[in-house]
Design a protein around this motif. Structure first.
Motif, PDB file in Angstrom:
ATOM      1  N   ARG A 169       0.852  -1.183   0.000  1.00 56.50           N
ATOM      2  CA  ARG A 169       0.000   0.000   0.000  1.00 56.50           C
ATOM      3  C   ARG A 169       0.888   1.234   0.000  1.00 56.50           C
ATOM      4  O   ARG A 169       2.036   1.181   0.456  1.00 56.50           O
ATOM      5  CB  ARG A 169      -0.916  -0.009   1.217  1.00 56.50           C
ATOM      6  CG  ARG A 169      -1.888  -1.185   1.241  1.00 56.50           C
ATOM      7  CD  ARG A 169      -2.922  -0.992   2.339  1.00 56.50           C
ATOM      8  NE  ARG A 169      -3.774  -2.152   2.464  1.00 56.50           N
ATOM      9  CZ  ARG A 169      -4.839  -2.391   1.701  1.00 56.50           C
ATOM     10  NH1 ARG A 169      -5.137  -1.555   0.729  1.00 56.50           N
ATOM     11  NH2 ARG A 169      -5.566  -3.466   1.878  1.00 56.50           N
ATOM     12  N   ASP A 196      -3.398   5.042  -0.899  1.00 57.87           N
ATOM     13  CA  ASP A 196      -4.272   4.524   0.151  1.00 57.87           C
ATOM     14  C   ASP A 196      -4.336   5.452   1.357  1.00 57.87           C
ATOM     15  O   ASP A 196      -5.361   5.529   2.031  1.00 57.87           O
ATOM     16  CB  ASP A 196      -3.757   3.151   0.614  1.00 57.87           C
ATOM     17  CG  ASP A 196      -3.669   2.167  -0.530  1.00 57.87           C
ATOM     18  OD1 ASP A 196      -4.700   1.558  -0.855  1.00 57.87           O
ATOM     19  OD2 ASP A 196      -2.567   2.020  -1.101  1.00 57.87           O
ATOM     20  N   ARG A 242      -7.309  16.290  -1.028  1.00 56.66           N
ATOM     21  CA  ARG A 242      -7.404  14.889  -0.631  1.00 56.66           C
ATOM     22  C   ARG A 242      -8.815  14.545  -0.138  1.00 56.66           C
ATOM     23  O   ARG A 242      -9.296  13.423  -0.329  1.00 56.66           O
ATOM     24  CB  ARG A 242      -6.376  14.591   0.469  1.00 56.66           C
ATOM     25  CG  ARG A 242      -6.517  13.236   1.154  1.00 56.66           C
ATOM     26  CD  ARG A 242      -6.196  12.081   0.245  1.00 56.66           C
ATOM     27  NE  ARG A 242      -6.190  10.808   0.964  1.00 56.66           N
ATOM     28  CZ  ARG A 242      -5.813   9.645   0.446  1.00 56.66           C
ATOM     29  NH1 ARG A 242      -5.408   9.584  -0.796  1.00 56.66           N
ATOM     30  NH2 ARG A 242      -5.824   8.540   1.162  1.00 56.66           N
ATOM     31  N   SER A 278     -11.308  12.641  -2.240  1.00 55.79           N
ATOM     32  CA  SER A 278     -11.074  11.232  -2.557  1.00 55.79           C
ATOM     33  C   SER A 278     -11.759  10.311  -1.552  1.00 55.79           C
ATOM     34  O   SER A 278     -11.889   9.117  -1.799  1.00 55.79           O
ATOM     35  CB  SER A 278      -9.568  10.929  -2.572  1.00 55.79           C
ATOM     36  OG  SER A 278      -9.059  10.908  -1.241  1.00 55.79           O
ATOM     37  N   GLN A 279     -12.178  10.871  -0.421  1.00 59.52           N
ATOM     38  CA  GLN A 279     -12.839  10.105   0.638  1.00 59.52           C
ATOM     39  C   GLN A 279     -11.968   8.956   1.144  1.00 59.52           C
ATOM     40  O   GLN A 279     -12.465   7.896   1.517  1.00 59.52           O
ATOM     41  CB  GLN A 279     -14.194   9.574   0.158  1.00 59.52           C
ATOM     42  CG  GLN A 279     -15.169  10.676  -0.248  1.00 59.52           C
ATOM     43  CD  GLN A 279     -16.524  10.149  -0.648  1.00 59.52           C
ATOM     44  OE1 GLN A 279     -16.713   8.941  -0.812  1.00 59.52           O
ATOM     45  NE2 GLN A 279     -17.484  11.026  -0.824  1.00 59.52           N
ATOM     46  N   LYS A 280     -10.671   9.182   1.147  1.00 57.17           N
ATOM     47  CA  LYS A 280      -9.733   8.168   1.639  1.00 57.17           C
ATOM     48  C   LYS A 280      -9.020   8.690   2.885  1.00 57.17           C
ATOM     49  O   LYS A 280      -9.002   9.895   3.144  1.00 57.17           O
ATOM     50  CB  LYS A 280      -8.717   7.813   0.551  1.00 57.17           C
ATOM     51  CG  LYS A 280      -9.321   7.055  -0.620  1.00 57.17           C
ATOM     52  CD  LYS A 280      -8.245   6.675  -1.624  1.00 57.17           C
ATOM     53  CE  LYS A 280      -8.820   5.889  -2.779  1.00 57.17           C
ATOM     54  NZ  LYS A 280      -7.772   5.516  -3.762  1.00 57.17           N
ATOM     55  N   TYR A 300      -8.979   0.023   4.473  1.00 59.28           N
ATOM     56  CA  TYR A 300      -8.412   0.270   3.153  1.00 59.28           C
ATOM     57  C   TYR A 300      -9.047  -0.692   2.161  1.00 59.28           C
ATOM     58  O   TYR A 300      -9.103  -1.901   2.400  1.00 59.28           O
ATOM     59  CB  TYR A 300      -6.893   0.087   3.168  1.00 59.28           C
ATOM     60  CG  TYR A 300      -6.209   0.958   4.192  1.00 59.28           C
ATOM     61  CD1 TYR A 300      -5.901   2.283   3.910  1.00 59.28           C
ATOM     62  CD2 TYR A 300      -5.878   0.460   5.447  1.00 59.28           C
ATOM     63  CE1 TYR A 300      -5.283   3.088   4.855  1.00 59.28           C
ATOM     64  CE2 TYR A 300      -5.260   1.256   6.393  1.00 59.28           C
ATOM     65  CZ  TYR A 300      -4.961   2.572   6.095  1.00 59.28           C
ATOM     66  OH  TYR A 300      -4.361   3.370   7.035  1.00 59.28           O
ATOM     67  N   ASP A 301      -9.495  -0.161   1.038  1.00 56.78           N
ATOM     68  CA  ASP A 301     -10.136  -1.000   0.029  1.00 56.78           C
ATOM     69  C   ASP A 301      -9.109  -1.862  -0.678  1.00 56.78           C
ATOM     70  O   ASP A 301      -8.000  -1.428  -0.976  1.00 56.78           O
ATOM     71  CB  ASP A 301     -10.847  -0.140  -1.027  1.00 56.78           C
ATOM     72  CG  ASP A 301     -11.991   0.645  -0.414  1.00 56.78           C
ATOM     73  OD1 ASP A 301     -12.549   0.174   0.585  1.00 56.78           O
ATOM     74  OD2 ASP A 301     -12.300   1.728  -0.936  1.00 56.78           O
ATOM     75  N   ARG A 331     -12.141  -1.166  -4.820  1.00 56.07           N
ATOM     76  CA  ARG A 331     -11.960   0.271  -4.995  1.00 56.07           C
ATOM     77  C   ARG A 331     -12.965   0.903  -5.949  1.00 56.07           C
ATOM     78  O   ARG A 331     -13.360   2.039  -5.779  1.00 56.07           O
ATOM     79  CB  ARG A 331     -10.531   0.553  -5.459  1.00 56.07           C
ATOM     80  CG  ARG A 331      -9.538   0.394  -4.326  1.00 56.07           C
ATOM     81  CD  ARG A 331      -8.110   0.558  -4.769  1.00 56.07           C
ATOM     82  NE  ARG A 331      -7.223   0.190  -3.675  1.00 56.07           N
ATOM     83  CZ  ARG A 331      -5.922   0.016  -3.810  1.00 56.07           C
ATOM     84  NH1 ARG A 331      -5.342   0.161  -4.978  1.00 56.07           N
ATOM     85  NH2 ARG A 331      -5.184  -0.318  -2.769  1.00 56.07           N
ATOM     86  N   SER A 336     -16.737   2.971   2.340  1.00 57.64           N
ATOM     87  CA  SER A 336     -15.416   3.221   2.903  1.00 57.64           C
ATOM     88  C   SER A 336     -15.352   4.558   3.625  1.00 57.64           C
ATOM     89  O   SER A 336     -14.782   4.672   4.707  1.00 57.64           O
ATOM     90  CB  SER A 336     -14.358   3.200   1.796  1.00 57.64           C
ATOM     91  OG  SER A 336     -14.290   1.924   1.239  1.00 57.64           O
ATOM     92  N   ASN A 352     -14.526   4.989   7.516  1.00 56.43           N
ATOM     93  CA  ASN A 352     -13.362   5.723   7.993  1.00 56.43           C
ATOM     94  C   ASN A 352     -13.749   6.920   8.846  1.00 56.43           C
ATOM     95  O   ASN A 352     -12.984   7.341   9.718  1.00 56.43           O
ATOM     96  CB  ASN A 352     -12.495   6.158   6.812  1.00 56.43           C
ATOM     97  CG  ASN A 352     -11.682   5.001   6.266  1.00 56.43           C
ATOM     98  OD1 ASN A 352     -11.227   4.154   7.017  1.00 56.43           O
ATOM     99  ND2 ASN A 352     -11.519   4.962   4.958  1.00 56.43           N
TER     100      ASN A 352
END
Length: 308
Positions: A82, A144, A164, A167-169, A217-218, A223, A229, A233
């Motif tokens: 990752r 990731d 960022r 991106s919804q990460k 983490y997908d 993804r 997700s 999170n």
């Protein structure tokens, strides 16, 4: 280190032999090597977290083993490690900004990322002919994890953490101890670090590791169609925030307890009677007898005159 982090550390230590073990064996080892009590929920949560982050694997009902990294890297969902993009004010070579950024990157972020199975990259690590701006945007969209250092209130850093967000990460925010964030971003949960304090460096690494391992983490297959997700999170971030506040509160309670114990000891010592002189002790012994027998007092006076 938090209780759940210590439980996970003991589980991994027990499974280092790469053999399969039952959940009962694992739990017995953790209990025998853990100085505190823990609940079934804390133990189960730690096992689930290790499974989710592919540190261990379930072979059968109630049977687990450590996940072999060689086999782990050949699986479709984990063809490569990752990736973590490090957003940071870099500054010119030789500047204090560069020195702080390099030390944070080399001594805290990279070691923790490697321990958690991530490859950490900063913009100056890229070796490509593409536009640096496009490299940054691609990393912010695709990596990731992002770890951002807000120290110095760098405008580019604030832009990148905002970018960022879409991106919804997962993203983690850091700042140097003592710095105050601008009002617009002051509500962001930010973990502090102090590169001059080795104890705090250790604490920051432990906290960073815990947060990284708690995010969802997908996998590669997930993804394209991951709808939950972001919500997951958000929950993890909230739980991390609660855990952080509990840890801070626990430290404050310990500090208050130590201060209270110190105050009690000091008060007790202040109230302790000082040792009395030999003359005072002698008077305590002789006075009752002299009151009962006045003639003895005359004899004592005559005896004392001989020694003058």
């Amino acid at each position: 280190m938090t209780k759940s982090a210590r439980i996970k550390e003991l589980v991994m230590r027990f499974l280092e032999d790469k053999k399969s073990h039952t959940i009962s064996e694992i739990k017995q080892y953790v209990r025998s090597n853990f100085s505190e009590s823990f609940t079934e929920g804390q133990f189960s949560g730690s096992i689930d977290n290790l499974l989710k982050n592919r540190r261990i694997e379930k072979l059968d009902r109630g049977v687990y083993k450590i996940l072999d990294q060689d086999n782990f890297l050949t699986k479709e969902s984990t063809v490569s490690m990752r990736k973590c993009f490090v957003v940071s004010p870099i500054g010119d070579a030789g500047s204090d900004i560069r020195k702080n950024a390099d030390q944070l990157y080399q001594h805290i972020i990279k070691p923790v990322c490697e321990k958690c199975g991530f490859e950490a990259k900063r913009v100056d690590d890229f070796n490509t002919s593409d536009s640096i701006t496009q490299d940054i945007l691609d990393a912010l969209n695709e990596y990731d994890l992002v770890i951002a250092d807000l120290t110095g209130h760098n405008p580019n850093v604030f832009f990148e953490i905002g970018y960022r967000t879409k991106s919804q990460k997962p993203i983690i925010h850091l700042k140097r101890k003592g710095e105050t964030l601008p009002f617009d971003v002051s509500a962001i949960r930010t973990f502090e670090y102090d590169l001059t304090d080795l104890d705090m460096v250790t604490a920051t690494k432990e906290r960073l590791e815990q947060v990284i391992m708690n995010f969802k983490y997908d996998s590669i297959k997930e993804r394209k169609s991951s709808g939950n997700s972001f919500e997951n999170n958000l929950i993890v971030s909230s739980l991390n925030d609660i855990q952080y506040k509990i840890d801070v509160l626990t430290e404050e309670i310990k500090k208050k307890e130590n201060e209270t114990i110190k105050t009690v000891i000091e008060t007790f010592n202040a109230q302790k009677q000082q040792p009395e002189s030999m003359e005072t002790e002698m008077l305590k012994i002789l006075m009752p007898e002299l009151l009962r027998n006045p003639n003895a007092a005359d004899a004592l006076l005559k005896l004392s005159e001989k020694f003058k």
